[in-house]
Design an enzyme around this catalytic site. Structure first.
Site: not given
Ligand code: CMP
Length: 138
Positions: A9, A49, A57, A85, A91, A102, A112, A115, A126
């Protein structure tokens, strides 16, 4: 054999973590079969997304994902979705296991660093979102 999409990211790229993420992939024998650097516009990030479009968010996330270049990769291997993962960690970096990407580098639940697809169906969507078949080494 499974495939997954990985994104380093904007925070990962701007913090100089491209090499660190790739080093961890290679150390864990995860094969990179496609790679490129791109910068998404708002529409592209919203499409990527789309599953999160009703989450509070969503706007912040898509704005963040367009804020700078990202590195997108296709990874291949046995159980690569869960293997990657595990390397990424939860996350929410506060809940991520020690030694994960992370835990080591995320600064925020949103920022974070990486992805990874969460299931074979999402991985197929994706990967197809960013790569055509000529860009993927088989
Ligand atoms: P990602 O694995 O890319 O999938 C969705 C993204 O939303 C997650 O990583 C975070 O970067 C972002 N995100 C921001 N706030 C939240 C939240 N409260 N819960 C989950 N994902 C979040």
């Amino acid at each position: 054999m499974e495939r997954t999409l990985s994104i380093i990211k904007p925070d990962g790229v701007s913090h100089g973590l491209i090499g660190e993420v790739i080093k961890r992939l290679e150390k864990n024998h995860i094969k990179i079969i496609a790679i490129k650097m791109i910068q998404m516009n708002q529409k592209q990030a919203q499409g990527f997304y789309a599953v999160h479009k009703d989450r509070p968010f969503f706007n912040s996330l898509t704005t963040f994902m367009t804020s700078g270049p990202v590195v997108v990769m296709v990874l291949e291997g046995n159980n690569v979705i869960s293997k990657y993962r595990d390397l990424m960690g939860a996350t929410n970096y506060k809940e991520a296991a020690e030694g994960t990407i992370r835990k080591d580098f995320a600064t925020d639940i949103e920022k974070n660093v990486v992805h990874g697809s969460d299931a074979p169906e999402t991985a197929a969507f994706e990967i197809g979102y960013f790569f055509n078949s000529f860009e993927i080494m088989s």
